[in-house]
Design a protein around this motif. Structure first.
Motif, PDB file in Angstrom:
ATOM      1  N   VAL A 130      -0.741 125.755  27.974  1.00 55.22           N
ATOM      2  CA  VAL A 130      -1.555 124.758  27.263  1.00 55.22           C
ATOM      3  C   VAL A 130      -0.730 124.131  26.142  1.00 55.22           C
ATOM      4  CG1 VAL A 130      -3.656 124.366  25.924  1.00 55.22           C
ATOM      5  CG2 VAL A 130      -3.669 126.010  27.816  1.00 55.22           C
ATOM      6  N   ARG A 163       0.177 120.242  25.841  1.00 56.17           N
ATOM      7  CA  ARG A 163      -0.194 119.475  24.645  1.00 56.17           C
ATOM      8  C   ARG A 163       1.001 118.718  24.082  1.00 56.17           C
ATOM      9  NH1 ARG A 163      -2.472 123.373  22.119  1.00 56.17           N
ATOM     10  NH2 ARG A 163      -4.611 122.894  22.760  1.00 56.17           N
ATOM     11  N   GLY A 205      -3.798 118.165  26.690  1.00 59.63           N
ATOM     12  CA  GLY A 205      -3.853 119.522  26.178  1.00 59.63           C
ATOM     13  C   GLY A 205      -5.252 119.925  25.776  1.00 59.63           C
TER      14      GLY A 205
END
Length: 547
Positions: free
Chosen positions: A139, A143, A150
């Motif tokens: 994640v 992002r 994200g």
């Protein structure tokens, strides 16, 4: 789907909908991939319904599951959930997308404007409704590529790993399907592309076959579906012919590869995802065969794994390198790639039914265990045999003939090996035929066949019949006596390990080839195991046994 490997990831997710008649899955092929032909063949083989791409573009779907961000996926109508295939986003593909970007996290494919998209486009986010990822670190990396994407990411775990974890208790079944027995199974994993093991070290499988004795080790090769699609199975088998002829198993691209990882005792790998799946299931030895070159992204789970395990140099070093492996390295890397272990399908079910706007069935989701399919293998029938006698202990290493330097003698199975090998044999042996009797049946006696073999093949020093009971009846040229050779099983951790009687015949050959009488009892060493061998004059009943 764009490739067979993407299809396999989707199939691993579908158990979340099992038994729900409200769900009607179908598949479409996203155009533009050089591996699309194998994808179509794979989905056709599964019996699934295929929707032409043009039709898919004009249809509104409740949910669109994709396992690759490439292609015109934003043209499909419905909640789009991206399930990245592979593990850890550890690889960048040379000449594709944004230089240095991880495959699966490349802004060129995630954002509406690609790698050069305008700032407002990036603020709007990409085409995916949700990114279903395997670990919180992923994640963070998403992002960094796209802040909005994200925010749309969810950590659900890895559905393919769930199948491996659920199937671990079937390890003995997978080993039986491979024909491994009590041998050490060494798996070789090759990803695709110019930095893959098979491109960087194409001769490694055959080199390993030349140094790993047949009675103690088995090789199995896992090849990425994209590489199989690139050259086709026929050409792949031709390239691998020396190792396949030596008994290496070439396992299937769907499911069988994962079952083989569970069955394996050690793994030799490049920078492909298979190594992380292997390390997540059990802490067994891993050796790096090559470093991934400019395709491996520093700091990723795969880079951590390859940086912490022994590096395999020449194939002959494998025994020392396996011993050098220290537990823990593989597990640490796997934990950095996979979160929610044991819960991925439950998390996936919650996510997908929420997007569908439907109440989820109350029954828990069970990962489907991997089938125990047997690959097609070629069993070696001629061996270069290396014998080392030390008192009443005889070490026997049988290596498939012509894979390496010549042994002390050539042992050949009559009826299985070609005539050229048979004529060159120092020890010739024959097993019982598997076919049933015909209307006018005939069968050799042990004594009759051994005499016939020595008469027909003048270069042969000794000939033996391996009876169905496991006893070998051995005749030596120039000696009227026949010997009965029996190798006893070994008890080991509540199991019984049985050796090939032909290995005991090669041990006895080390005496009779020098015109020496073999002892009545000695130990035949195969790897770390010592099997007791009994030698006695063959009785008339044993000489007259048919086989």
């Amino acid at each position: 789907m764009r490739s067979a490997v993407a299809l396999y990831r989707l199939l691993d997710v579908l158990p979340v909908f099992a038994g729900d008649g409200r769900i009607s899955p179908s598949f479409t092929l996203v155009p533009g991939s050089e591996f699309s032909a194998d994808a179509l063949a794979a989905v056709d083989g599964s019996g699934a319904r295929i929707v032409p791409w043009e039709q898919a573009l004009t249809t509104s779907y409740s949910l669109v599951l994709v396992a690759s961000p490439k292609g015109d996926l934003r043209l499909l109508h419905g909640h789009r959930v991206l399930l990245p295939h592979g593990a850890g986003f550890s690889k960048t593909i040379r000449g594709e997308g944004s230089p240095g970007s991880a495959s699966g996290l490349d802004p060129k494919y995630l954002l509406p404007g690609g790698a050069t998209g305008a700032a407002e486009e990036e603020e709007e986010g990409g085409w995916a409704t949700v990114h279903a990822l395997a670990h919180p670190h992923q994640v963070d990396r998403l992002r960094a590529a796209s802040p909005r994407d994200g925010e749309q990411a969810r950590v659900v775990g890895d559905p393919t790993l769930e199948r491996l974890l659920a199937s671990h208790s079937l390890r003995d079944r997978y080993r039986a399907a491979l024909g491994t027995g009590a041998r050490q199974l060494v798996a070789i994993a090759s990803t695709w592309g110019p930095e893959s093991l098979l491109r960087r070290r194409p001769g490694l499988p055959a080199e390993l076959a030349a140094v790993l004795p047949h009675d103690t080790h088995q090789l199995a090769l896992v090849v990425h579906p994209n590489e199989r699609a690139r050259i086709g199975d026929f050409e792949l088998r031709e390239h691998l012919a020396p190792a396949l002829d030596a008994g290496m198993a070439l396992v299937g691209a769907h499911e069988q590869w994962a079952a083989t990882l569970i069955a394996a005792d050690a793994l030799i790998t490049d920078h492909g995802s298979a190594a992380l799946y292997y390390a997540a299931v059990a802490d067994r030895p891993v050796l790096g065969a090559c470093d991934g070159g400019d395709e491996l992204i520093a700091g990723t789970p795969m880079a951590r794994l390859l940086g912490s395990v022994p590096r395999l140099g020449p194939a002959g070093e494998i025994h020392r390198q396996l011993t050098a492996y220290r537990p823990g390295a593989g597990r640490d890397a796997a934990r950095a790639a996979f979160a929610e272990q044991g819960h991925a399908l439950d998390r996936m079910k919650e996510l997908l039914y929420r997007l569908l706007g439907l109440p989820a069935p109350s029954a828990p989701v069970e990962p489907r265990t991997l089938p125990a399919a047997a690959p097609t293998t070629r069993t070696p029938a001629a061996f270069d045999v290396f014998v080392d006698r030390d008192g009443d202990r005889v070490r026997v290493d049988r290596v498939p003939a012509h894979a390496g330097p010549p042994g002390h003698h050539l042992a050949v199975e009559h009826g299985a090996a070609g005539e050229r090998s048979v004529r060159s044999a120092g020890l010739l042996y024959r097993r019982a035929l598997a076919a049933g009797p015909g209307p006018l049946d005939t069968a050799w006696t042990a004594g009759g066949w051994s005499a016939h073999a020595l008469g027909r093949y003048p270069g042969c020093r000794a000939a033996a019949a391996v009876l169905p009971c496991g006893t070998g009846v051995l005749r030596v040229r120039g000696d009227d006596r026949l010997f009965a050779v029996r190798i006893e099983p070994v008890a080991e951790d509540g199991r019984v390990v049985r050796a090939d009687p032909a290995a005991a015949l090669s041990a006895v050959h080390s005496w009779v080839a020098k015109r020496e009488d073999p002892p009545a009892s000695f130990h035949c060493l195969l790897g770390h195991r010592a099997f007791r061998v009994l030698v006695s004059p063959a009785t008339e009943a044993e000489q007259d046994r048919t086989f």
